[in-house]
Design an enzyme around this catalytic site. Structure first.
Site, PDB file in Angstrom:
ATOM      1  N   HIS A  94       0.820  -1.218   0.000  1.00  0.00           N
ATOM      2  CA  HIS A  94       0.000   0.000   0.000  1.00  0.00           C
ATOM      3  C   HIS A  94       0.859   1.277   0.000  1.00  0.00           C
ATOM      4  O   HIS A  94       0.744   2.087  -0.929  1.00  0.00           O
ATOM      5  CB  HIS A  94      -0.992  -0.035   1.168  1.00  0.00           C
ATOM      6  CG  HIS A  94      -1.649   1.277   1.446  1.00  0.00           C
ATOM      7  ND1 HIS A  94      -2.461   1.908   0.530  1.00  0.00           N
ATOM      8  CD2 HIS A  94      -1.606   2.088   2.528  1.00  0.00           C
ATOM      9  CE1 HIS A  94      -2.890   3.058   1.047  1.00  0.00           C
ATOM     10  NE2 HIS A  94      -2.375   3.183   2.252  1.00  0.00           N
ATOM     11  N   HIS A 147       3.824   6.754   5.501  1.00  0.00           N
ATOM     12  CA  HIS A 147       2.638   7.471   5.974  1.00  0.00           C
ATOM     13  C   HIS A 147       1.803   6.711   7.001  1.00  0.00           C
ATOM     14  O   HIS A 147       1.064   7.328   7.753  1.00  0.00           O
ATOM     15  CB  HIS A 147       1.776   7.961   4.802  1.00  0.00           C
ATOM     16  CG  HIS A 147       0.859   6.927   4.226  1.00  0.00           C
ATOM     17  ND1 HIS A 147       1.221   6.120   3.186  1.00  0.00           N
ATOM     18  CD2 HIS A 147      -0.406   6.564   4.560  1.00  0.00           C
ATOM     19  CE1 HIS A 147       0.218   5.313   2.887  1.00  0.00           C
ATOM     20  NE2 HIS A 147      -0.783   5.554   3.710  1.00  0.00           N
ATOM     21  N   GLU A 181       0.788   5.455  12.774  1.00  0.00           N
ATOM     22  CA  GLU A 181      -0.518   4.992  13.229  1.00  0.00           C
ATOM     23  C   GLU A 181      -0.524   3.488  13.502  1.00  0.00           C
ATOM     24  O   GLU A 181      -1.129   3.027  14.457  1.00  0.00           O
ATOM     25  CB  GLU A 181      -1.594   5.308  12.183  1.00  0.00           C
ATOM     26  CG  GLU A 181      -1.969   6.762  12.107  1.00  0.00           C
ATOM     27  CD  GLU A 181      -2.730   7.248  13.335  1.00  0.00           C
ATOM     28  OE1 GLU A 181      -3.938   7.017  13.419  1.00  0.00           O
ATOM     29  OE2 GLU A 181      -2.096   7.871  14.220  1.00  0.00           O
ATOM     30  N   ASP A 182       0.163   2.742  12.636  1.00  0.00           N
ATOM     31  CA  ASP A 182       0.001   1.286  12.676  1.00  0.00           C
ATOM     32  C   ASP A 182       1.164   0.517  13.294  1.00  0.00           C
ATOM     33  O   ASP A 182       1.069  -0.691  13.473  1.00  0.00           O
ATOM     34  CB  ASP A 182      -0.212   0.742  11.247  1.00  0.00           C
ATOM     35  CG  ASP A 182      -1.486   1.309  10.622  1.00  0.00           C
ATOM     36  OD1 ASP A 182      -2.281   1.884  11.378  1.00  0.00           O
ATOM     37  OD2 ASP A 182      -1.664   1.184   9.405  1.00  0.00           O
ATOM     38  N   ASP A 203      -3.149   8.366  -1.023  1.00  0.00           N
ATOM     39  CA  ASP A 203      -3.532   7.284  -0.117  1.00  0.00           C
ATOM     40  C   ASP A 203      -4.980   6.885  -0.389  1.00  0.00           C
ATOM     41  O   ASP A 203      -5.316   5.707  -0.546  1.00  0.00           O
ATOM     42  CB  ASP A 203      -3.364   7.811   1.320  1.00  0.00           C
ATOM     43  CG  ASP A 203      -3.872   6.855   2.372  1.00  0.00           C
ATOM     44  OD1 ASP A 203      -3.502   5.665   2.304  1.00  0.00           O
ATOM     45  OD2 ASP A 203      -4.618   7.299   3.270  1.00  0.00           O
ATOM     46  N   ASP A 243     -22.051  11.428 -27.283  1.00  0.00           N
ATOM     47  CA  ASP A 243     -20.595  11.554 -27.289  1.00  0.00           C
ATOM     48  C   ASP A 243     -19.949  10.730 -26.188  1.00  0.00           C
ATOM     49  O   ASP A 243     -19.400  11.251 -25.233  1.00  0.00           O
ATOM     50  CB  ASP A 243     -20.153  13.019 -27.201  1.00  0.00           C
ATOM     51  CG  ASP A 243     -20.927  13.763 -26.135  1.00  0.00           C
ATOM     52  OD1 ASP A 243     -21.898  13.202 -25.603  1.00  0.00           O
ATOM     53  OD2 ASP A 243     -20.565  14.906 -25.832  1.00  0.00           O
TER      54      ASP A 243
HETATM   55 MN    MN Z   1      -2.733   4.591   4.030  1.00  0.00          MN
END
Ligand code: MN
Length: 708
Positions: free
Chosen positions: A49, A73, A77-78, A140, A260
């Site tokens: 990712h 990024h 957080e993770d 993201d 179109d």
């Molecule tokens: Mn992400």
């Protein structure tokens, strides 16, 4: 969708210096280790990712800091990685970018209301501060949308709706035209899966039927343009299902009426070539009348420029053609630097918006002039909404306030009653002083009390015009009430001197008085007396003559001062009277009653004007503290001041101010402003000060001339 490999990313980074590419690779390894063992919903290793997000940024040709931050990024957080660690390994700017993206990730959009969505978009943009943070966030989101099939139906709908309402419009406003269209298309596909499938199939069939015709047209154009001396890149372009759907629903057309569905794009080198091309094409095929749009002369609000025309090809097949320069195309694809204005539905462009517009326009010029990505990005590190701050109410509503706004501003923005009754505030669940500056994304809660009221001190720090005017309004009403009460007491005193009182005055007397004095009402007259605009003695005499039996007695009565009268009664700064001092009141025009001590030299000077002086006396139960100045001369030894201050505090007295004489020898003179309840209280303080051996002289200062 196959996962991106590091080698592919490296290839797309050919616009960077080799040393920067090496840093990007290092960041990849760091992120890979940090995310080790984590998997995406699709089952792929998590690193796929951030790698894909970095690849999108590389496609936009962003600088190495942004690409590195894209790789990192999600680590804050993770995983266990901290901001400090990122800062140490990859530098502070990268750490700030990662931190910025993480902060955005924590905000969740919940409301359904359109106006709320607009504020949420602004909040995100304001929080992003650095445009690169928003670009990473958008990349993201794009990758998450491209891989949305892997998540649960509920999650898919939530993310798709948020993308449609928040992120696609931001991309549009940033001028990222192709990103905007892709996000719209993907949201549509996930929100209306059925409609999408049906339409996609119909488009596939129709395109198959017309492919041959369109290829013929492409060929014809490619042949004709060089003949007219035009160097051009001509390509076929499949229109998004969403834009076809939109056209159908907006213009109430059936699919067969939307003709179109296939487009052609012609890229040329400059603006004259655009118009030249248009002329050539109109010579080649007939244009559909009314379909020509000149977005070069009049660009779209987000900066998009192009010529659009629809041609009728062989067998009557309509084909939309876009003609633009390479530069215009680049802006449409990756134009962060495009103008930033709201769609025309937002009728007025505020000053802020037009300034932002100018700012972005100047960025555009820088980009055009230098083409240097690094310098360009230097200039983007600017606050996007320098004048506004966006905060949450406890219920999740978003309020936009002037930058620098405080909880008091917030309270008045909610409701004037909340403002007037506000006593304290919590930001993000913690009690804070009312003057605290609000930050983007703060959750603000106001605590009120039923009998609290606006404080004049707030005027020193509120930032919004609304709070300022509401506080002023409140104080003014308060002042009128207080002035009326004082006026009534003053009048009563004057009436008593004439052997009457307020209660004895008949309504007819008031009516006549109001008429004769051209006041608006009885309350007006009383407020005027309280503010010193009318003299109580004169009004009293007048009232009595209007009753036919005026008294003549001079019996005295004095007005009682409690100290809690508010702004209608002031205590003179020259002599600072305290309860227990003999006092006298002076009616000052427009300001109300000013209380002086009997022996005040300032007061003595104007004693001749006897009409304006009235008798006053202290109420036996004053319930506030009064400022008083004292001068303490001490032997200048170490620790003396502390001893003096301790003695004052022990006597239950506040110290409001201390000043110490500059030139000191054996003795030092200190001036204190104390807060005392009465003369008795003061004498208690003085007694305990005299007990300090180093104190050689002690005096209360009554006149400002002596108190330095
Ligand atoms: Mn992400």
């Amino acid at each position: 969708m196959a996962a991106v490999q590091l080698s592919e990313l490296t290839q797309s980074l050919s616009y960077l210096k080799p040393s920067d590419v090496a840093r990007v690779e290092e960041a990849y390894r760091f992120s890979d280790t940090a995310h080790h063992g984590q998997k995406r919903m699709s089952g792929e290793p998590y690193i796929s990712h951030p790698l894909a997000v970095a690849e999108i940024l590389a496609h936009w040709q962003l600088d190495s800091q942004a690409v590195i931050a894209a790789l990192l990024h999600d680590v804050m957080e993770d995983t266990e990685v901290s901001k400090a660690e990122i800062s140490e390994r990859f530098g502070r700017p990268v750490a700030e970018l990662v931190d910025g993206v993480s902060k955005l990730d924590r905000l969740e959009f919940q409301s359904q209301a359109e106006a709320e969505a607009e504020n949420f978009r602004k909040m995100l943009l304001a929080m992003a501060r650095d445009v690169r943070v928003m670009l990473i966030k958008l990349a993201d989101r794009l990758h998450n949308m491209r891989t949305l099939d892997a998540v649960s139906a509920e999650q898919r709908r939530r993310v798709a709706r948020e993308t449609r309402e928040i992120y696609a419009p931001i991309a549009n406003r940033l001028g990222l035209d192709s990103l905007y269209r892709e996000l719209q298309e993907l949201s549509f596909r996930h929100l209306y899966a059925m409609r999408y499938r049906v339409l996609a199939k119909a488009v596939r069939v129709a395109r198959g039927n017309r492919r041959e015709v369109v290829n013929k047209i492409l060929e014809a154009i490619r042949e004709r343009l060089p003949g007219a001396g035009i160097e051009a890149t001509v390509s076929g372009r499949e229109k998004h299902i969403y834009s076809i759907y939109k056209k159908m629903s907006e213009k109430h057309l059936s699919f067969s009426q939307v003709l179109d569905i296939y487009g052609i794009r012609v890229l040329v080198k400059d603006i004259p070539a655009c118009y030249l091309t248009l002329g050539v094409l109109h010579g080649l095929y007939k244009p559909v009348p009314g379909k020509f749009k000149d977005y070069i002369a009049i660009p779209k609000v987000n900066g998009y420029q192009s010529l659009h025309t629809t041609l009728i090809g062989p067998y009557g097949t309509p084909v939309e053609v876009q003609i633009r320069t390479q530069a215009m195309h680049r802006i449409a694809e990756t134009g962060v630097a495009s103008h930033w204005l709201y769609k025309s539905t937002e009728a007025e462009l505020s000053e802020l918006q037009s300034r932002t517009h100018q700012w972005l326009q100047s960025l555009l010029d820088i980009q055009n002039a230098s083409g240097d990505a690094a310098e360009f990005l230097e200039h983007i590190k600017v606050d996007l909404f320098p004048d506004e701050v966006y905060v949450f109410t406890p219920k999740g509503k978003i309020l936009a306030l002037t930058r620098g706004a405080t909880p008091v501003d917030f309270a008045y923005a909610v409701h004037s009653d909340v403002g007037n009754r506000c006593i304290s505030a919590k930001i993000n669940y913690e009690l804070v002083p009312l003057r605290t500056e609000l930050k983007n994304g703060d959750r603000v809660e106001i605590i009120t009390a039923p009998h609290a009221h606006a404080n004049p001190a707030w005027l020193a720090y509120v930032k919004t015009a609304r709070a300022r005017s509401q506080i002023r309004h409140f104080l003014k009403t308060m002042q009128v009430d207080e002035s009326q009460a004082l006026g009534e007491r003053l009048l009563n005193q004057a009436l008593r001197a004439l052997d009457s009182n307020v209660a004895a005055i008949q309504p007819e007397q008031w009516e006549r008085l109001v008429r004769e004095t051209s006041a608006r009402s009885r309350q007006d007259v009383l407020a005027d007396i309280g503010l010193g605009k009318r003299l109580a003695a004169i009004v009293a005499r007048k009232l009595l003559t209007l009753s036919d039996h005026a008294g003549e007695s001079k019996a005295s009565g004095s007005i009682v001062i409690r100290g809690s009268e508010g702004m209608a009664v002031q205590f003179a700064q020259c002599c600072r009277p305290i309860p227990g001092d003999p006092i006298i009141g002076f009616i000052k025009k427009g300001q109300g009653l000013v209380i002086h001590t009997h022996d005040c030299p300032v007061a003595r000077k104007s004693r001749g004007d006897s009409e304006k002086w009235i008798d006053v006396q202290w109420s036996p139960d004053t319930d506030r503290l009064f400022d008083v100045s004292i001068r303490v001369t001490v032997l200048d030894q170490r620790g003396v001041l502390a001893k003096v201050a301790a003695a004052i505090a022990d006597s239950g007295c506040n110290i409001a101010n201390i000043s110490v004489d500059e030139d000191r020898g054996v003795y030092a003179t200190n001036h204190f402003t104390l807060q005392v309840g009465s003369r008795l209280h003061l004498s208690k303080v003085m007694r305990s000060l005299r007990r300090i051996p180093e104190v050689v002289r002690l005096a209360r200062i009554k006149s400002s001339e002596n108190s330095r």
